[in-house]
Design a protein around this motif. Structure first.
Motif, PDB file in Angstrom:
ATOM      1  N   SER A 128       0.883  -1.056  -0.017  1.00 36.32           N
ATOM      2  CA  SER A 128      -0.095  -0.016   0.211  1.00 36.32           C
ATOM      3  C   SER A 128       0.956   1.290  -0.166  1.00 36.32           C
ATOM      4  CB  SER A 128      -1.086   0.102   1.200  1.00 36.32           C
ATOM      5  OG  SER A 128      -1.714  -1.123   1.263  1.00 36.32           O
ATOM      6  N   THR A 129       0.249   2.346  -0.414  1.00 39.18           N
ATOM      7  CA  THR A 129       1.115   3.588  -0.551  1.00 39.18           C
ATOM      8  C   THR A 129       0.120   4.774   0.273  1.00 39.18           C
ATOM      9  OG1 THR A 129       2.114   3.139  -2.615  1.00 39.18           O
ATOM     10  CG2 THR A 129       2.042   5.398  -2.112  1.00 39.18           C
ATOM     11  N   ILE A 130       1.092   5.229   1.084  1.00 37.21           N
ATOM     12  CA  ILE A 130       0.516   6.502   1.906  1.00 37.21           C
ATOM     13  C   ILE A 130       1.090   7.784   1.536  1.00 37.21           C
ATOM     14  CG2 ILE A 130       0.036   7.345   4.207  1.00 37.21           C
ATOM     15  CD1 ILE A 130      -0.577   4.402   5.216  1.00 37.21           C
ATOM     16  N   ILE A 131       0.741   8.656   1.091  1.00 38.88           N
ATOM     17  CA  ILE A 131       1.212  10.019   0.882  1.00 38.88           C
ATOM     18  C   ILE A 131       0.614  10.954   2.035  1.00 38.88           C
ATOM     19  CG2 ILE A 131       1.500  11.776  -0.619  1.00 38.88           C
ATOM     20  CD1 ILE A 131       1.010   9.938  -2.782  1.00 38.88           C
ATOM     21  N   LEU A 132       1.486  11.599   2.864  1.00 36.99           N
ATOM     22  CA  LEU A 132       1.091  12.693   3.847  1.00 36.99           C
ATOM     23  C   LEU A 132       0.793  13.826   3.487  1.00 36.99           C
ATOM     24  CD1 LEU A 132       3.540  11.134   6.713  1.00 36.99           C
ATOM     25  CD2 LEU A 132       1.198  10.573   6.192  1.00 36.99           C
ATOM     26  N   LYS A 133       0.323  14.690   4.458  1.00 34.37           N
ATOM     27  CA  LYS A 133       0.114  16.250   3.780  1.00 34.37           C
ATOM     28  C   LYS A 133       1.330  16.945   3.792  1.00 34.37           C
ATOM     29  CE  LYS A 133      -4.577  16.398   5.672  1.00 34.37           C
ATOM     30  NZ  LYS A 133      -5.704  17.135   6.716  1.00 34.37           N
ATOM     31  N   TYR A 169       2.666  -2.782   4.044  1.00 30.24           N
ATOM     32  CA  TYR A 169       1.512  -3.838   4.319  1.00 30.24           C
ATOM     33  C   TYR A 169       0.395  -3.347   4.979  1.00 30.24           C
ATOM     34  CZ  TYR A 169       5.164  -6.307   1.491  1.00 30.24           C
ATOM     35  OH  TYR A 169       6.159  -6.739   0.490  1.00 30.24           O
ATOM     36  N   ALA A 170      -0.768  -3.236   4.683  1.00 32.47           N
ATOM     37  CA  ALA A 170      -1.770  -2.774   5.551  1.00 32.47           C
ATOM     38  C   ALA A 170      -1.980  -3.934   6.456  1.00 32.47           C
ATOM     39  CB  ALA A 170      -2.967  -2.622   4.574  1.00 32.47           C
ATOM     40  N   LYS A 171      -2.042  -3.553   7.820  1.00 32.81           N
ATOM     41  CA  LYS A 171      -2.383  -4.439   8.886  1.00 32.81           C
ATOM     42  C   LYS A 171      -3.659  -4.308   9.627  1.00 32.81           C
ATOM     43  CE  LYS A 171       1.322  -7.095   8.047  1.00 32.81           C
ATOM     44  NZ  LYS A 171       1.287  -8.393   7.713  1.00 32.81           N
ATOM     45  N   GLY A 183     -17.808   2.716   8.901  1.00 36.93           N
ATOM     46  CA  GLY A 183     -16.989   2.265   7.684  1.00 36.93           C
ATOM     47  C   GLY A 183     -15.804   2.951   7.182  1.00 36.93           C
ATOM     48  N   GLN A 184     -16.107   4.288   7.742  1.00 36.43           N
ATOM     49  CA  GLN A 184     -14.828   5.291   6.998  1.00 36.43           C
ATOM     50  C   GLN A 184     -13.528   5.105   7.608  1.00 36.43           C
ATOM     51  OE1 GLN A 184     -15.508   6.441   4.128  1.00 36.43           O
ATOM     52  NE2 GLN A 184     -17.521   6.555   4.007  1.00 36.43           N
ATOM     53  N   ILE A 185     -12.594   5.342   7.315  1.00 32.24           N
ATOM     54  CA  ILE A 185     -11.209   5.159   7.929  1.00 32.24           C
ATOM     55  C   ILE A 185     -10.607   6.404   8.773  1.00 32.24           C
ATOM     56  CG2 ILE A 185      -8.642   4.636   7.698  1.00 32.24           C
ATOM     57  CD1 ILE A 185      -9.558   3.193   4.872  1.00 32.24           C
ATOM     58  N   LEU A 186     -10.667   6.204   9.914  1.00 30.99           N
ATOM     59  CA  LEU A 186      -9.993   7.097  10.973  1.00 30.99           C
ATOM     60  C   LEU A 186      -8.656   6.980  10.987  1.00 30.99           C
ATOM     61  CD1 LEU A 186     -12.483   7.093  13.641  1.00 30.99           C
ATOM     62  CD2 LEU A 186     -12.173   9.063  12.450  1.00 30.99           C
ATOM     63  N   SER A 187      -7.850   5.737  11.059  1.00 30.02           N
ATOM     64  CA  SER A 187      -6.656   5.687  11.137  1.00 30.02           C
ATOM     65  C   SER A 187      -6.249   4.084  10.317  1.00 30.02           C
ATOM     66  CB  SER A 187      -5.966   5.723  12.523  1.00 30.02           C
ATOM     67  OG  SER A 187      -6.486   4.765  13.354  1.00 30.02           O
ATOM     68  N   ILE A 188      -4.708   4.158  10.010  1.00 29.46           N
ATOM     69  CA  ILE A 188      -4.601   2.656   9.404  1.00 29.46           C
ATOM     70  C   ILE A 188      -3.100   2.484   9.803  1.00 29.46           C
ATOM     71  CG2 ILE A 188      -3.696   3.953   7.272  1.00 29.46           C
ATOM     72  CD1 ILE A 188      -4.432   1.439   5.844  1.00 29.46           C
ATOM     73  N   THR A 189      -2.783   1.127  10.206  1.00 29.53           N
ATOM     74  CA  THR A 189      -1.282   0.777  10.641  1.00 29.53           C
ATOM     75  C   THR A 189      -0.590  -0.133   9.364  1.00 29.53           C
ATOM     76  OG1 THR A 189      -2.061   0.775  13.080  1.00 29.53           O
ATOM     77  CG2 THR A 189      -0.180  -0.445  12.338  1.00 29.53           C
ATOM     78  N   ILE A 190       0.416   0.280   9.041  1.00 26.35           N
ATOM     79  CA  ILE A 190       1.100  -0.589   8.148  1.00 26.35           C
ATOM     80  C   ILE A 190       2.310  -0.887   8.453  1.00 26.35           C
ATOM     81  CG2 ILE A 190      -0.016   0.657   6.192  1.00 26.35           C
ATOM     82  CD1 ILE A 190       2.925   1.913   5.754  1.00 26.35           C
ATOM     83  N   GLU A 191       2.796  -2.243   7.969  1.00 29.38           N
ATOM     84  CA  GLU A 191       4.084  -2.793   8.252  1.00 29.38           C
ATOM     85  C   GLU A 191       5.072  -2.251   7.053  1.00 29.38           C
ATOM     86  OE1 GLU A 191       6.166  -6.853   7.365  1.00 29.38           O
ATOM     87  OE2 GLU A 191       4.591  -7.228   9.156  1.00 29.38           O
ATOM     88  N   ASP A 192       6.023  -1.461   7.608  1.00 29.10           N
ATOM     89  CA  ASP A 192       6.857  -0.562   6.476  1.00 29.10           C
ATOM     90  C   ASP A 192       7.569  -1.471   5.662  1.00 29.10           C
ATOM     91  OD1 ASP A 192       9.874   0.536   6.013  1.00 29.10           O
ATOM     92  OD2 ASP A 192       8.385   2.297   6.031  1.00 29.10           O
ATOM     93  N   SER A 203       5.967  -1.367  12.335  1.00 24.80           N
ATOM     94  CA  SER A 203       4.490  -0.932  12.216  1.00 24.80           C
ATOM     95  C   SER A 203       4.472   0.287  12.555  1.00 24.80           C
ATOM     96  CB  SER A 203       3.601  -1.771  13.476  1.00 24.80           C
ATOM     97  OG  SER A 203       3.599  -3.274  12.875  1.00 24.80           O
ATOM     98  N   ILE A 204       3.653   1.073  11.637  1.00 30.93           N
ATOM     99  CA  ILE A 204       3.628   2.374  11.855  1.00 30.93           C
ATOM    100  C   ILE A 204       2.139   2.686  11.756  1.00 30.93           C
ATOM    101  CG2 ILE A 204       4.305   4.841  10.931  1.00 30.93           C
ATOM    102  CD1 ILE A 204       6.633   3.437   9.575  1.00 30.93           C
TER     103      ILE A 204
END
Length: 253
Positions: A50-55, A63-65, A72-81, A87-88
């Motif tokens: 997955s790709t996340i682009i910050l402000k 990898y989305a964990k 149903g709407q996303i407030l936060s997401i944790t990925i494995e770099d 994990s971030i």
């Protein structure tokens, strides 16, 4: 005399209203019935990056964990770099845009749902249920169902090919119109999604089919040519994706 004058006035209003209605050919109605939005997905593959682009324009891949959602709407997401394996966690308010991939399990479920309704064969594209493309999300501040306190969410854009004027976001809690059928056979009719989140200009709102007519002028009223061709008393909610597409095309001119 007053009664006659009133009846005459009502008659003129009725005639005027009737005269404003536009009739469409079978070919035009078939085109208008096409569902042009992308499929909405509720899961993310842990096997694809997955790709996340910050402000602040910093980009992270991993990898989305897991994630935290509201309605149903996303407030936060944790990925494995992808590089460090760490994990971030990212809050939606800090993210500008994000690209995920649907799980194979959900794609199979969407494909099965597509096959279960005969109406889909004439209105939708099967490939949108089984796409291998990255799924785009955008940061939007919105009041859920126009009732809750406004918050920042990551919302799936389902019209990325024609969102220059109006962006449509997937509503995971949206209901659908009911169809009819026989046991063991595909259903007929129904399957029309009843709500989306919509952004035009600086306004983001939850739009339900029951409120479509009330918001028609806001959505399309600044394009006189469009309003003449597709006045609100001549079209239906079922045509919504086509109308957004056509409005965009006619506005870009």
């Amino acid at each position: 005399m007053k009664l006659k004058a009133l009846l005459l006035a009502l008659s003129l209003v009725s005639v005027t209203t009737f005269a404003q209605k536009v009739k469409y050919s079978k070919e035009e109605k078939k085109e208008m019935n096409q569902y042009l939005f992308n499929e909405g997905f509720n899961t993310a593959s842990q096997k694809k990056i997955s790709t996340i682009i910050l402000k602040d324009n910093n980009e992270h891949q991993g990898y989305a964990k897991s994630w935290v959602k509201q309605k149903g709407q996303i407030l936060s997401i944790t990925i494995e770099d992808a590089d460090t394996g760490k994990s971030i966690k990212f809050d939606a308010k800090d993210i500008a845009e994000m690209y995920l991939y649907a799980t194979e399990t959900e794609k199979s479920m969407k494909a099965a749902k597509f096959i279960s309704n005969m109406r889909n064969y004439s209105t939708k594209k099967y490939g949108k249920s089984t796409t291998d493309d990255a799924i785009p999300f955008e940061n939007q501040t919105v009041s859920l169902k126009n009732k809750k306190e406004s918050k920042s969410f990551l919302m799936q854009v389902i019209n990325p090919e024609f969102n220059e004027k109006i962006s449509i976001y997937y509503d995971p809690f949206a209901k659908e119109t009911a169809g009819f059928g026989f046991a063991g056979a595909p259903a007929f009719g129904g399957g029309v999604i009843k709500s989306y989140y919509v952004r035009k200009g600086d306004k983001v709102m939850w739009l339900h089919k029951d409120d479509f007519e009330d918001n028609y002028d806001f959505l399309f009223g600044d394009n006189a040519e469009f309003m003449k061709k597709y006045p609100k008393d001549s079209v239906e909610w079922d045509y919504f994706s086509f109308l957004v597409y056509k409005y965009t095309e006619m506005s870009n001119g």
